[in-house]
Design a protein around this motif. Structure first.
Motif, PDB file in Angstrom:
ATOM      1  N   CYS A  17       0.871  -1.177   0.000  1.00 14.89           N
ATOM      2  CA  CYS A  17       0.000   0.000   0.000  1.00 14.89           C
ATOM      3  C   CYS A  17       0.908   1.226   0.000  1.00 14.89           C
ATOM      4  CB  CYS A  17      -0.997  -0.003   1.160  1.00 14.89           C
ATOM      5  SG  CYS A  17      -0.310   0.115   2.803  1.00 14.89           S
ATOM      6  N   SER A  24      -1.486  -2.963   4.527  1.00 17.04           N
ATOM      7  CA  SER A  24      -0.485  -3.989   4.191  1.00 17.04           C
ATOM      8  C   SER A  24       0.141  -4.578   5.454  1.00 17.04           C
ATOM      9  CB  SER A  24       0.588  -3.427   3.261  1.00 17.04           C
ATOM     10  OG  SER A  24       1.189  -2.268   3.810  1.00 17.04           O
ATOM     11  N   ILE A  87      -0.055  -8.347  -3.760  1.00 21.63           N
ATOM     12  CA  ILE A  87      -1.392  -7.829  -3.484  1.00 21.63           C
ATOM     13  C   ILE A  87      -1.277  -6.345  -3.190  1.00 21.63           C
ATOM     14  CG2 ILE A  87      -3.410  -7.966  -1.986  1.00 21.63           C
ATOM     15  CD1 ILE A  87      -2.723 -10.937  -1.602  1.00 21.63           C
ATOM     16  N   THR A  88      -1.875  -5.549  -4.063  1.00 22.09           N
ATOM     17  CA  THR A  88      -1.832  -4.102  -3.886  1.00 22.09           C
ATOM     18  C   THR A  88      -3.108  -3.637  -3.205  1.00 22.09           C
ATOM     19  OG1 THR A  88      -2.742  -3.762  -6.111  1.00 22.09           O
ATOM     20  CG2 THR A  88      -0.340  -3.736  -5.879  1.00 22.09           C
ATOM     21  N   MET A  89      -2.959  -2.565  -2.465  1.00 25.35           N
ATOM     22  CA  MET A  89      -4.078  -1.995  -1.708  1.00 25.35           C
ATOM     23  C   MET A  89      -4.035  -0.489  -1.882  1.00 25.35           C
ATOM     24  SD  MET A  89      -3.417  -4.176   1.714  1.00 25.35           S
ATOM     25  CE  MET A  89      -3.592  -5.935   1.741  1.00 25.35           C
ATOM     26  N   CYS A  91      -1.964   1.301  -4.154  1.00 25.22           N
ATOM     27  CA  CYS A  91      -0.669   1.958  -4.408  1.00 25.22           C
ATOM     28  C   CYS A  91      -0.603   2.506  -5.823  1.00 25.22           C
ATOM     29  CB  CYS A  91       0.507   1.033  -4.108  1.00 25.22           C
ATOM     30  SG  CYS A  91       0.818  -0.252  -5.316  1.00 25.22           S
ATOM     31  N   ASP A  93      -0.093   3.311  -9.608  1.00 29.73           N
ATOM     32  CA  ASP A  93       0.870   2.897 -10.626  1.00 29.73           C
ATOM     33  C   ASP A  93       2.278   2.720 -10.070  1.00 29.73           C
ATOM     34  OD1 ASP A  93      -1.128   2.983 -12.510  1.00 29.73           O
ATOM     35  OD2 ASP A  93      -0.734   5.079 -13.022  1.00 29.73           O
ATOM     36  N   CYS A  95       3.451   0.380  -8.276  1.00 24.54           N
ATOM     37  CA  CYS A  95       3.883  -1.002  -8.119  1.00 24.54           C
ATOM     38  C   CYS A  95       4.489  -1.525  -9.417  1.00 24.54           C
ATOM     39  CB  CYS A  95       2.696  -1.887  -7.746  1.00 24.54           C
ATOM     40  SG  CYS A  95       1.944  -1.414  -6.193  1.00 24.54           S
ATOM     41  N   TYR A 103      -0.982 -10.908  -9.644  1.00 24.81           N
ATOM     42  CA  TYR A 103      -1.302  -9.621  -9.038  1.00 24.81           C
ATOM     43  C   TYR A 103      -2.770  -9.592  -8.650  1.00 24.81           C
ATOM     44  CZ  TYR A 103       3.189  -7.923 -10.595  1.00 24.81           C
ATOM     45  OH  TYR A 103       4.528  -7.756 -10.771  1.00 24.81           O
ATOM     46  N   ASP A 105      -5.594  -6.869  -6.632  1.00 28.19           N
ATOM     47  CA  ASP A 105      -5.781  -5.532  -6.066  1.00 28.19           C
ATOM     48  C   ASP A 105      -6.975  -5.598  -5.131  1.00 28.19           C
ATOM     49  OD1 ASP A 105      -5.315  -2.780  -5.678  1.00 28.19           O
ATOM     50  OD2 ASP A 105      -6.914  -2.300  -7.103  1.00 28.19           O
ATOM     51  N   TRP A 106      -6.706  -5.430  -3.852  1.00 27.27           N
ATOM     52  CA  TRP A 106      -7.762  -5.444  -2.847  1.00 27.27           C
ATOM     53  C   TRP A 106      -8.203  -4.013  -2.596  1.00 27.27           C
ATOM     54  CZ3 TRP A 106      -5.745  -9.242   1.511  1.00 27.27           C
ATOM     55  CH2 TRP A 106      -5.730 -10.552   0.997  1.00 27.27           C
ATOM     56  N   LYS A 107      -9.442  -3.717  -2.939  1.00 29.57           N
ATOM     57  CA  LYS A 107     -10.015  -2.392  -2.687  1.00 29.57           C
ATOM     58  C   LYS A 107     -10.489  -2.366  -1.235  1.00 29.57           C
ATOM     59  CE  LYS A 107     -10.354  -1.046  -7.221  1.00 29.57           C
ATOM     60  NZ  LYS A 107      -8.982  -1.045  -7.641  1.00 29.57           N
TER      61      LYS A 107
END
Length: 142
Positions: A17, A24, A87-89, A91, A93, A95, A103, A105-107
């Protein structure tokens, strides 16, 4: 987070994140705790904060997990390269994307500036998602 040496077929997950001070950190702590060392866990931020959000530390303590000694870490290309799942939260572009990585993406709501009462539902949603992730990862890796 784990003192155990990395196992070659052990799945590895990186949570990212922006500040690495809330979402994160909670996700990494839950994954480390609930997977019992069967998954290699990392977390990082594209613009790390100075400290972990105190409301996040308190909310995790209520769940029986002490993250008070954790500190935000900068997102590195090496961390992404070394992870099977990123896993992005939120972040954006920032990453880096590498072929062959999974990949997600957890909203999730950002706990920054929120009190512990607002952090609890975010914490509980992260726990639910991490539990599902553990099931997927360990099914995939035997």
């Amino acid at each position: 987070m784990s003192d155990q040496p990395s196992v070659p077929d052990q799945p590895s997950v990186l949570f990212v994140c922006v500040h690495n001070a809330g979402r994160s950190q909670m996700a990494a702590a839950f994954l480390g705790h609930l997977a019992g060392g069967r998954v290699e866990v990392r977390s990082a931020g594209s613009a790390p904060a100075a400290t972990v959000n105190p409301a996040v530390v308190e909310a995790m303590a209520e769940a029986g997990i002490d993250i008070s000694a954790e500190s935000p870490k900068i997102l590195t290309t090496e961390a992404v390269r070394a992870s099977d799942v990123v896993i992005t939260m939120g972040c954006g572009d920032a990453c880096p994307v590498f072929p062959g990585k999974r990949y997600l993406d957890w909203k999730l709501d950002d706990p920054a500036g929120q009190g512990v009462a607002a952090v609890r539902p975010i914490r509980d949603e992260i726990r639910r998602r991490v539990q599902g992730l553990i099931g997927e990862l360990l099914d995939d890796h035997g």
